[in-house]
Design an enzyme around this catalytic site. Structure first.
Site, PDB file in Angstrom:
ATOM      1  CE  LYS A 206      14.645   5.407  11.012  1.00 19.14           C
ATOM      2  NZ  LYS A 206      15.414   4.686  10.045  1.00 19.14           N
ATOM      3  CD  GLU A 212       0.062   6.805   6.067  1.00 19.41           C
ATOM      4  OE1 GLU A 212      -0.111   6.109   5.059  1.00 19.41           O
ATOM      5  OE2 GLU A 212       1.070   7.467   6.349  1.00 19.41           O
ATOM      6  N   GLY A 267      12.756   0.437   9.487  1.00 23.17           N
ATOM      7  CA  GLY A 267      11.460   0.406  10.526  1.00 23.17           C
ATOM      8  C   GLY A 267      11.015  -1.205  10.745  1.00 23.17           C
ATOM      9  NE  ARG A 268      11.742  -4.599   5.134  1.00 24.47           N
ATOM     10  CZ  ARG A 268      12.074  -3.687   4.646  1.00 24.47           C
ATOM     11  NH1 ARG A 268      11.615  -2.379   4.845  1.00 24.47           N
ATOM     12  NH2 ARG A 268      13.030  -3.474   3.580  1.00 24.47           N
ATOM     13  CD  GLU A 353       8.162  -1.949   3.914  1.00 28.50           C
ATOM     14  OE1 GLU A 353       6.749  -1.680   3.753  1.00 28.50           O
ATOM     15  OE2 GLU A 353       8.745  -1.800   4.910  1.00 28.50           O
ATOM     16  CG  HIS A 384     -12.892 -24.424  10.947  1.00 30.91           C
ATOM     17  ND1 HIS A 384     -13.870 -25.552  10.810  1.00 30.91           N
ATOM     18  CD2 HIS A 384     -11.895 -24.891  12.097  1.00 30.91           C
ATOM     19  CE1 HIS A 384     -13.421 -26.484  11.954  1.00 30.91           C
ATOM     20  NE2 HIS A 384     -12.421 -26.283  12.338  1.00 30.91           N
ATOM     21  CE  LYS A 512       4.921   7.038   2.640  1.00 38.31           C
ATOM     22  NZ  LYS A 512       6.041   6.517   3.357  1.00 38.31           N
TER      23      LYS A 512
END
Length: 553
Positions: A206, A212, A267-268, A353, A384, A512
Site C-alpha cells: 500500500k 521486506e 491489509g488483512r 492481528e 498425526h 519493525k
C-alpha cells in the site's frame, strides 16, 4: 478497567458456566434429541453445526443479550454505513464495499466509494484480459504465463490462500508464486523456477515502503535486469498494487500499471481489492467475481439476519463463550480439504492481528481475555501431529472442522475416507471415552486385571472438547468467498463484544522499528564491526556473536 465483566449479562453467563460444569456434552445430547437442529444454521451456501459446544438454549440467549448490550448490532451497522470505526487510525472499514457488485452504494465517512471500486475492478478485469489474451506480453513478445506476487501480511496470505484453494479453477498453463519472507532463500528459490521472459511481477505494498516487500522487489528487479531485461522493459514485467504513485514511478513501473486501493481497506481484508490481482490472473476474472459474489451473500446475511439466526454472530458468540467462560485459550482451524491448507495461516493473521489486544476502545486495559491463539493444519495431517493434545492434553482447545461434501475431483474412495475422519474427530472430542468403556474394551481383548489397571488411565479420553463443523456442497469460488467473509465477520463480532478495535495493529510496529535500528549494526560478510552497546546485554551479545560469525566467513 473496562466494565464488561461487571455487566449483568456477563455475570449471568458466569452463572450459566457454573451450572453446566457438572454436565457433559454427552448428557446434553441425551437430554435434548433436537439439539443438532437447535444449534445449527445454513447461510450463503454454508452449513454450521455448533451443537458440540457446552452451551444450552439459556446460554445462547444470554450470549445474544450480551452482544446487544455491548452494541454489536450498532457497530455492525456503523461499519456497513462507512463510519470511521477504526478509531485509532480514524478510518472507515469498508471491505464489504469491494464485493458489493454495484448493487449497493457505499460511502466512507460520507464520501461515495462505489464508483471508485467499480472502476478499479474494471481495470483489473481489463489487465487480466490483456494478459490472458496476449495483448500484454513480455519484452520478447512471449506470453506472461508466470506471476510472482511480492508482498507480506495481507498482501500475501490472502491471495496465496485463495489461489491454492481454487486450484481446480486454474487457467491451464499458468503458474503463480508468492514471495513474502525477507529471507533471500524465499525469493531465490522462486526465481530459480521462473523464466524472465515470461514472468510478471506484482509488487503489493500500500505505501510502497514496506521493508521486506521492497527488499524483495528490488532484488527481483535486479534479477530481471541481469537476465536480459532493460530499464524500459520493467513496465512490461512489473505492476504495482499501491497508493504511492511517486514510489512506484521511481521503481520504474508504468503508472498505467499501478492498481490503487484505499485507506479504508485493511491489509488483512484486502484480497477483495486490487491485492487480488494475482487471483484473477490465475483463475480468471469471472471466477474472481464469483469469489466476491460468495462474500457478498454472507455480507447480506450478516447485515440482515437477527442475531438469533445470524451465522457469523453465532459462531462469534460461541467463541466468546469458550474463551471467556470455558477457559479456552487456543482455537484450531482444521480444514478437511488439502486445497485449504493455507486457510489456518490466513486466519492466524485475520484473527490474532485483529483481536490480539489488551486495551479497550476507551484506552483502558481490558479485564477479560480477548483473542485466542489460532493454529491449524489440514485434516488428516493434523490428526498425526497435534490432535493428541486436543484429545488428552491438559488444556481445552476448541476447533473448527471444515469440509466439502463433494471433492473435485474424487479419486477412488479418498473423499469418503476424508469425510469419515471429518465426522469422527469432532464426535471423539465431544464424547471422549470413559474409564468404564476403556476397561470393558481391554477386558474383551483378554487382558488380565493387572494389565487393565496399568493401561486404562492412558486410554481414557475426557471428552467435552468444544468443536464447530462447517460444511459446504463443494469448494468453489462462491463458497470460498462466503467462508472467508464468515470468518471476517466472526472476528468483527468478537472484537465488538470485547470492546477492542479489531482494525488496527500497533503490535507489529515495535519490532519493525527496532529492526531498522539494528540493521546497520549487522556486519556484511567479512566485515569487522565494533562491539554492540546500544541494547540490552542479551541483544548486544547476540549481535556480537552474529558479527563474529559473519566476519569469520
Amino acid at each position: 478497567m473496562t466494565d464488561l465483566t461487571n455487566r449483568v449479562e456477563w455475570r449471568t453467563l458466569r452463572e450459566n458456566a457454573a451450572a453446566l460444569e457438572t454436565s457433559s456434552l454427552r448428557r446434553l445430547f441425551e437430554d435434548d434429541p433436537q439439539r443438532f437442529d437447535r444449534f445449527s444454521i445454513a447461510a450463503a451456501g454454508l452449513f454450521l453445526d455448533y451443537s458440540k459446544n457446552k452451551i444450552s438454549a439459556e446460554t445462547l440467549a444470554n450470549l445474544i443479550a450480551l452482544a446487544r448490550a455491548t452494541g454489536l448490532e450498532e457497530r455492525r451497522n456503523a461499519m456497513f454505513r462507512g463510519d470511521a470505526i477504526n478509531e485509532t487510525e480514524k478510518r472507515a472499514v469498508l471491505h464489504v464495499a469491494l464485493r458489493a457488485g454495484g448493487e449497493t452504494d457505499y460511502a466512507a465517512e460520507g464520501e461515495p466509494v462505489s464508483d471508485d471500486v467499480a472502476a478499479a475492478l474494471s481495470r483489473m478485469k481489463s489487465f487480466a484480459g490483456a494478459v490472458h489474451g496476449g495483448a500484454h506480453v513480455g519484452r520478447t513478445g512471449k506470453a506472461l504465463t508466470t506471476v510472482v506476487n511480492i508482498g507480506i501480511g495481507g498482501s500475501d496470505l490472502g491471495p496465496l490462500m485463495a489461489v491454492e484453494a481454487l486450484r481446480p479453477f486454474w487457467i491451464e498453463g499458468r503458474r503463480a508464486h508468492f514471495v513474502s519472507n525477507v529471507d533471500g532463500a524465499h525469493l531465490s528459490d522462486t526465481l530459480a523456477a521462473c523464466d524472465p521472459e515470461t514472468t510478471l511481477f506484482i509488487i503489493a505494498s500500500k505505501t510502497f515502503t514496506t521493508q521486506e516487500t521492497l527488499t524483495n522487489a528490488y532484488s527481483a528487479r535486479d534479477w530481471f535486469l541481469a537476465n536480459g531485461g532493460a530499464e524500459a522493459d520493467i513496465a512490461k514485467h512489473f505492476v504495482a498494487l499501491s497508493t504511492n504513485a511517486e514510489g512506484v514511478k521511481s521503481f520504474g513501473i508504468d503508472e498505467a500499471n499501478m492498481f490503487r486501493f484505499w485507506d479504508w481497506v485493511g491489509g488483512r481484508y484486502s484480497l477483495w481489492s486490487s491485492i487480488g490481482l494475482s487471483i484473477a490472473l490465475q483463475v480468471g476474472f469471472d471466477n474472481f467475481e464469483k469469489l466476491l459474489r460468495g462474500a457478498r451473500l454472507m455480507d447480506e446475511h450478516f447485515l440482515e439476519a437477527p442475531l438469533e439466526a445470524n451465522m457469523p454472530a453465532l459462531l462469534a458468540l460461541v467463541g466468546v463463550w469458550n474463551r471467556n467462560f470455558q477457559g479456552v485459550a487456543a482455537h484450531a482451524v482444521l480444514p478437511y480439504d488439502q486445497r485449504l491448507h493455507r486457510l489456518p495461516a490466513y486466519l492466524q493473521q485475520a484473527d490474532m492481528e485483529s483481536n490480539g489486544k489488551r486495551v479497550a476502545l476507551t484506552g483502558a486495559a481490558v479485564a477479560h481475555e480477548t483473542g485466542p491463539v489460532i493454529f491449524g493444519e489440514p485434516g488428516t495431517n493434523g490428526q498425526h501431529a497435534f490432535y493428541q493434545l486436543l484429545h488428552q492434553g491438559t488444556d481445552i482447545i476448541s476447533a473448527d472442522f471444515i469440509a466439502a461434501a463433494n471433492g473435485a475431483p474424487e479419486l477412488g474412495d479418498h473423499h469418503e475416507k476424508l469425510l469419515a475422519n471429518f465426522l469422527a474427530q469432532p464426535e471423539a472430542l465431544m464424547r471422549g471415552k470413559t474409564d468404564g468403556e476403556v476397561r470393558k474394551e481391554l477386558q474383551d481383548t483378554g487382558l488380565d486385571a493387572a494389565e487393565i489397571d496399568r493401561l486404562a488411565p492412558h486410554k481414557v479420553f475426557p471428552g467435552d472438547r468444544p468443536t464447530n463443523s462447517i460444511l459446504m456442497d463443494r469448494l468453489t469460488p462462491e463458497t470460498l468467498g462466503a467462508l472467508i467473509a464468515l470468518y471476517e465477520h466472526k472476528i468483527f463480532c468478537q472484537g465488538a463484544v470485547w470492546g477492542v478495535n479489531s482494525f488496527d495493529q500497533w503490535g507489529v510496529e515495535l519490532g519493525k522499528a527496532l529492526a531498522k535500528t539494528i540493521l546497520p549494526e549487522i556486519a556484511r560478510r567479512g566485515e569487522i564491526k565494533p562491539a554492540a552497546s546500544a541494547h540490552d546485554p542479551s541483544t548486544n551479545g547476540l549481535i556480537d556473536r552474529i558479527n563474529k560469525m559473519r566476519a569469520d566467513i
